[in-house]
Design an enzyme around this catalytic site. Structure first.
Site, PDB file in Angstrom:
ATOM      1  N   GLY A   8       0.206  -5.063 -26.207  1.00 26.54           N
ATOM      2  CA  GLY A   8       0.187  -3.909 -27.065  1.00 26.54           C
ATOM      3  C   GLY A   8       0.450  -4.248 -28.374  1.00 26.54           C
ATOM      4  O   GLY A   8      -0.169  -3.559 -29.360  1.00 26.54           O
TER       5      GLY A   8
ATOM      6  N   GLU B 228      -2.950  -5.225 -29.597  1.00 23.02           N
ATOM      7  CA  GLU B 228      -3.748  -4.178 -29.545  1.00 23.02           C
ATOM      8  C   GLU B 228      -3.696  -2.995 -30.799  1.00 23.02           C
ATOM      9  O   GLU B 228      -4.515  -2.286 -31.338  1.00 23.02           O
ATOM     10  CB  GLU B 228      -3.674  -3.317 -28.318  1.00 23.02           C
TER      11      GLU B 228
ATOM     12  N   ALA C 295       3.659  -4.016 -24.729  1.00 21.99           N
ATOM     13  CA  ALA C 295       4.363  -2.871 -24.310  1.00 21.99           C
ATOM     14  C   ALA C 295       5.789  -3.064 -23.485  1.00 21.99           C
ATOM     15  O   ALA C 295       5.973  -4.247 -22.967  1.00 21.99           O
ATOM     16  CB  ALA C 295       3.490  -2.243 -23.066  1.00 21.99           C
TER      17      ALA C 295
ATOM     18  N   GLU D 132      -1.152 -10.308 -21.038  1.00 24.44           N
ATOM     19  CA  GLU D 132      -1.115  -9.392 -19.842  1.00 24.44           C
ATOM     20  C   GLU D 132      -1.144  -9.779 -18.328  1.00 24.44           C
ATOM     21  O   GLU D 132      -0.616  -9.557 -17.513  1.00 24.44           O
ATOM     22  CB  GLU D 132      -1.981  -8.149 -19.842  1.00 24.44           C
TER      23      GLU D 132
HETATM   24  N1  T1G Z   1       8.977  -5.515 -22.385  1.00 22.86           N
HETATM   25  C1  T1G Z   1      10.488  -5.544 -22.318  1.00 22.86           C
HETATM   26  N2  T1G Z   1      11.157  -6.336 -22.300  1.00 22.86           N
HETATM   27  C2  T1G Z   1      10.832  -7.609 -23.133  1.00 22.86           C
HETATM   28  C3  T1G Z   1       9.402  -7.680 -23.312  1.00 22.86           C
HETATM   29  C4  T1G Z   1       8.465  -6.772 -22.813  1.00 22.86           C
HETATM   30  N3  T1G Z   1       7.022  -6.904 -23.290  1.00 22.86           N
HETATM   31  N4  T1G Z   1       9.483  -9.094 -23.898  1.00 22.86           N
HETATM   32  C5  T1G Z   1      10.591  -9.372 -24.042  1.00 22.86           C
HETATM   33  N5  T1G Z   1      11.522  -8.410 -23.543  1.00 22.86           N
HETATM   34  C6  T1G Z   1      12.827  -8.562 -23.422  1.00 22.86           C
HETATM   35  C7  T1G Z   1      13.301  -9.954 -22.675  1.00 22.86           C
HETATM   36  O1  T1G Z   1      13.357  -9.233 -21.288  1.00 22.86           O
HETATM   37  C8  T1G Z   1      14.637 -10.124 -23.038  1.00 22.86           C
HETATM   38  O2  T1G Z   1      15.670  -9.340 -22.770  1.00 22.86           O
HETATM   39  C9  T1G Z   1      14.621 -10.112 -24.487  1.00 22.86           C
HETATM   40  O3  T1G Z   1      13.375  -9.343 -24.618  1.00 22.86           O
HETATM   41  C10 T1G Z   1      14.279 -11.334 -25.255  1.00 22.86           C
HETATM   42  O4  T1G Z   1      13.031 -11.948 -24.662  1.00 22.86           O
HETATM   43  C11 T1G Z   1      -0.324  -2.145 -23.190  1.00 22.86           C
HETATM   44  C12 T1G Z   1       0.155  -3.548 -20.840  1.00 22.86           C
HETATM   45  C13 T1G Z   1       8.132 -11.827 -27.101  1.00 22.86           C
HETATM   46  C14 T1G Z   1       7.588 -14.305 -27.079  1.00 22.86           C
HETATM   47  O5  T1G Z   1       3.840 -10.179 -21.994  1.00 22.86           O
HETATM   48  O6  T1G Z   1       6.723 -13.425 -24.209  1.00 22.86           O
HETATM   49  O7  T1G Z   1       1.496  -5.281 -23.543  1.00 22.86           O
HETATM   50  O8  T1G Z   1      17.239 -10.760 -21.448  1.00 22.86           O
HETATM   51  O9  T1G Z   1      14.190 -14.217 -24.178  1.00 22.86           O
HETATM   52  O10 T1G Z   1      12.285 -16.326 -26.034  1.00 22.86           O
HETATM   53  O11 T1G Z   1      -2.030  -3.657 -23.014  1.00 22.86           O
HETATM   54  O12 T1G Z   1       9.932 -12.211 -24.939  1.00 22.86           O
HETATM   55  O13 T1G Z   1      17.723 -10.010 -23.926  1.00 22.86           O
HETATM   56  O14 T1G Z   1      17.815  -8.379 -21.837  1.00 22.86           O
HETATM   57  O15 T1G Z   1      11.757 -13.642 -23.888  1.00 22.86           O
HETATM   58  O16 T1G Z   1      12.344 -14.840 -28.276  1.00 22.86           O
HETATM   59  C15 T1G Z   1       2.851  -7.976 -22.946  1.00 22.86           C
HETATM   60  C16 T1G Z   1       6.487 -10.850 -23.104  1.00 22.86           C
HETATM   61  C17 T1G Z   1       3.198  -6.831 -22.189  1.00 22.86           C
HETATM   62  C18 T1G Z   1       5.265 -10.518 -24.014  1.00 22.86           C
HETATM   63  C19 T1G Z   1       9.899 -13.261 -27.172  1.00 22.86           C
HETATM   64  N6  T1G Z   1       3.575  -8.887 -23.492  1.00 22.86           N
HETATM   65  N7  T1G Z   1       7.588 -11.222 -23.804  1.00 22.86           N
HETATM   66  O17 T1G Z   1      10.443 -14.638 -26.715  1.00 22.86           O
HETATM   67  O18 T1G Z   1      12.836 -13.854 -26.213  1.00 22.86           O
HETATM   68  S1  T1G Z   1       2.196  -5.736 -21.167  1.00 22.86           S
HETATM   69  C20 T1G Z   1       4.176  -9.682 -23.039  1.00 22.86           C
HETATM   70  C21 T1G Z   1       7.606 -12.811 -24.433  1.00 22.86           C
HETATM   71  C22 T1G Z   1       0.990  -5.000 -22.647  1.00 22.86           C
HETATM   72  C23 T1G Z   1      -0.442  -3.664 -23.404  1.00 22.86           C
HETATM   73  C24 T1G Z   1      -0.028  -4.436 -22.205  1.00 22.86           C
HETATM   74  C25 T1G Z   1       8.736 -13.220 -25.064  1.00 22.86           C
HETATM   75  C26 T1G Z   1       8.654 -13.169 -26.703  1.00 22.86           C
HETATM   76  P1  T1G Z   1      17.168  -9.677 -22.457  1.00 22.86           P
HETATM   77  P2  T1G Z   1      12.872 -13.298 -24.478  1.00 22.86           P
HETATM   78  P3  T1G Z   1      12.071 -15.107 -26.847  1.00 22.86           P
END
Ligand code: T1G
Length: 683
Positions: free
Chosen positions: A99, A102, A60, A122
């Site tokens: 997500g 999911e 998400a 999460e």
């Molecule tokens: N939401 C918004 N922005 C995100 C994002 C996210 N989930 N993940 C990454 N970004 C942005 C980040 O801020 C950066 O922005 C750019 O993407 C590159 O990220 C419904 C509720 C996927 C392994 O916790 O682990 O799903 O600085 O530098 O090193 O049940 O990003 O370029 O402006 O990290 O290649 C759960 C979080 C969400 C995964 C990629 N998901 N992200 O790594 O790039 S909650 C996460 C990561 C959810 C559901 C629940 C990593 C990556 P900017 P980056 P990267």
């Protein structure tokens, strides 16, 4: 468009297209929902869902978590996918996280590329899966593995996912494999939610709770996830989803979730300041002076990033020690499976150690990591100036010393910068980039480029004794020693800070690094210390007694047989004795009073660092304290935590403490200003 659809014969292709990580925001949710209806209108025999750019979906869009949820909500979209008469297949490359995973669970089939990863991170954002993860995952992998995946937040490889039953196939081209799935077979696959739910097993649940309490003490999301998973085992899917959704929404707005989101985005925003536009110089060969713990750790961090590295030492013995130190780290990484044999050999090929400075004559960066003495460093700088190219950058890894003073010994001070790595340098992510008065923009830009390539978190700091992190640390330790002198014991103090969320308290930490380091710094500061400021002599007594910490078998604690920590009554007596000599009436501090004094001391010092311009922002201080000093990540860092107290409350409490000691508790002008204006400290 965030979701594109196309059909080939009777197969529908749905692609999530929301750069850079296919975060599932409103437009993606809407696009997926439209795609369900499209596929049904077209009466396709399958939909293959994938992500553009080699990334399935990062989960998400966490940027939406601070605003009210907007329909269509992801759980509803995924119900439509799962219940559609057109079966969906997830073709996963890159990562399917949160997500994203999911979405895959709502599909009939999951096919992953060999190097893809899938997981539910999460809890690292202070929430739980909120779109069916807690309800569908147990049906596929069973209760134990579902609990482990969701409470740890750790993604797993395609191979592990196949073994656990989370996916059905690994294929180099998941889209193609999905296309080749036999239609009849696909039609017979039962929707995930309709698979049998694993039985409730209290032993498994209790083990999970015990593990979470040990590994994630203080964090609410992992425990809540276990409760929701347990509830779902006995409920019809829609009721289970309702329980999950309620918990997710509550957690999403919790302090811990806000703190973890703050750090998540702060870490990614740690980049070269916008006002520095000079291009970095190209770095290929880096020289490091000193092959001790820090030098060899820095060398390995740079080898990991693909640089050629030469360690410069004073003599043959030093060269041997440097080679052994680097070899030890390479072997440990190999043993832990972090690198392959080939990668280990590649690193060794790019590494050398020598006493001959001419072997670094083509190095465009040198990092001095020698003994913390200004004289030693000055000599090294002058030698480097003689042997390196005129435009090579000369950096020091010093933890405390004045970069400006060091720069002044060179003909060209603009080439000098501080690169303060944290031990172990190949593991700790923080890098303090210390900007000297004359450091050029090109040198700063190069330092940030180096940090990015080494996957470090760069924080630019100004020059003062200890820069940002160690100056806050010094105040933290001073406050701890004062509380010790006035009434507590080191173990009571450590316990209080562990309860706050630190992995270890200040005394246990110092036993690891050695009491002699702070002792040397105190001696260096003797000449300039404010005579009006209370001085706590206990740590000096400890060093005089040879109690330097783990390395001497005893420090603030004893380590009988080199094993676990044991409280040492001799140390407690030292505190009593010194208090007696100072004529102090000792008092019993509660754990809350201990935490209050140590945390407010750090907050006040940090506010001064901001006020003096040594730290650029409160968020930088959060990054330094979390990634360099063990401040609990789920509290968002020192200044994010300060804002949960509020400047007015902090000022009020410090004013109270100032009655005991007006010198140590001199309120930072910045705190006063925020309290008077009712503004946040973390701008
Ligand atoms: N939401 C918004 N922005 C995100 C994002 C996210 N989930 N993940 C990454 N970004 C942005 C980040 O801020 C950066 O922005 C750019 O993407 C590159 O990220 C419904 C509720 C996927 C392994 O916790 O682990 O799903 O600085 O530098 O090193 O049940 O990003 O370029 O402006 O990290 O290649 C759960 C979080 C969400 C995964 C990629 N998901 N992200 O790594 O790039 S909650 C996460 C990561 C959810 C559901 C629940 C990593 C990556 P900017 P980056 P990267």
């Amino acid at each position: 468009m965030s979701v594109t659809t196309r059909r080939e014969d009777n197969v529908g292709y749905v692609e999530i297209d929301n750069a850079p990580v296919n975060a599932i925001g409103l437009s993606v949710r809407q696009g997926l929902l439209d795609a369900v209806r499209w596929a049904e209108r077209e009466a396709l025999d399958r939909v293959i869902v994938s992500g553009k750019g080699g990334m399935f979906a990062a989960g998400a869009d966490a940027k939406e978590f601070d605003s009210a949820p907007v329909e269509p909500h992801l759980p509803d979209v995924l119900n439509q996918i799962e219940n559609s008469f057109v079966p969906w297949i997830a073709a996963i490359e890159g990562v399917a996280l949160g997500g994203g995973a999911e979405i895959a669970l709502a599909c009939r089939l999951r096919i992953m590329a060999p190097n893809a990863r899938i997981g539910f991170p999460e809890v690292t954002l202070g929430v739980i899966p909120g779109a069916g993860g807690t309800q569908r995952l147990p049906h596929l992998v069973g209760l134990t593995d579902a609990l482990n995946m969701i409470t740890s937040g750790k993604p797993m490889s395609a191979k592990a996912a196949l073994e656990k039953g989370l996916i059905q196939t690994i294929h180099d081209e998941p889209n193609y494999a999905a296309f080749m799935v036999n239609t009849e077979e696909l039609g017979c696959i039962v929707p995930t939610s309709d698979l049998p739910s694993p039985p409730v097993d209290q032993d498994v649940l209790n083990t999970a709770r015990h593990h979470v309490n040990a590994k994630s003490a203080g964090q609410i999301a992992p425990l809540r996830a276990i409760d929701v998973i347990e509830a779902g085992l006995n409920l019809p899917i829609q009721e289970g989803l309702a329980v999950e959704r309620k918990a997710f929404l509550e957690l999403r707005s919790s302090d811990q979730a806000k703190a973890l989101r703050h750090i998540f985005f702060a870490e990614r925003a740690a980049k070269l300041p916008n006002d520095i536009t000079a291009p970095p110089i190209t770095l290929e060969h880096v020289a490091i002076v000193g092959g001790g713990t820090m030098g060899s750790g820095i060398a390995y961090a740079l080898l990991n990033a693909g640089f050629r590295v030469t360690i410069l030492e004073n003599d043959a013995e030093g060269v041997e020690r440097a080679k052994e130190n680097v070899e030890t780290i390479v072997s440990a990484s190999l043993k832990r499976g972090l690198i392959s044999e080939q990668e280990a050999s590649d690193r060794k090929d790019r590494f050398s150690a020598t006493t001959d400075y001419d072997q670094a004559s083509d190095a465009t960066l040198a990092i001095e990591a020698a003994f913390e003495s200004m004289d030693v460093k000055r000599k090294i700088f002058l030698t480097l100036e003689k042997h390196l190219p005129a435009d090579a950058i000369i950096a020091s890894n010093t933890s405390y010393l004045d970069i400006n003073e060091l720069a002044s010994v060179l003909q060209e001070p603009l080439r000098v910068i501080g690169l303060h790595f944290f031990a172990p340098a190949h593991i700790m992510k923080l890098l303090e980039i210390v900007r000297g008065d004359k450091t050029s923009d090109t040198v700063i830009a190069t330092a940030f480029a180096l940090a990015k390539r080494c996957r470090k978190i760069p924080v630019m700091v100004g020059v003062c004794d200890g820069f940002v992190g160690n100056r806050i640390l010094a105040r933290y330790r001073e406050a701890a020693d004062t509380v010790f002198m006035d009434g507590s014991t080191p173990w009571e103090i450590d316990e209080a800070m562990v309860e706050f969320g630190y992995a270890m308290g200040p005394y246990a930490v110092q036993d690891l690094s050695g009491l002699d380091i702070a002792h040397a710094n105190r001696r260096r500061q003797d000449a300039t210390r404010d005579p009006a400021r209370r001085y706590i002599p206990i740590a000096d007594r400890m060093v005089e007694l040879g109690k330097l910490g783990r390395k001497t078998g005893a420090g603030w604690y004893r380590y009988p047989g080199g094993e676990g920590r044991v409280d040492d009554p001799i140390v407690a007596d030292l505190g009593i004795e010194e208090a007696h000599f100072a004529g102090i009436e000792r008092v019993e501090y509660s754990a809350d009073e201990i935490r209050q004094r140590l945390l407010l001391a750090m907050i006040n010092e940090a506010a001064d660092l901001l006020h003096e311009g040594i730290a650029q922002s409160a968020t930088d201080i959060d990054l330094v304290t979390v990634f360099g000093y063990g401040f609990p990540r789920w509290r968002g860092g020192l200044m994010h935590y300060a804002d949960t107290l509020g400047a007015a409350e902090i000022v009020k409490q410090i004013q109270q403490l100032a009655k005991e000691d007006p010198v140590a508790w001199k309120i930072s002008p910045l705190l006063k200003q925020c309290a008077d204006n009712g503004t946040r400290i973390g701008r």
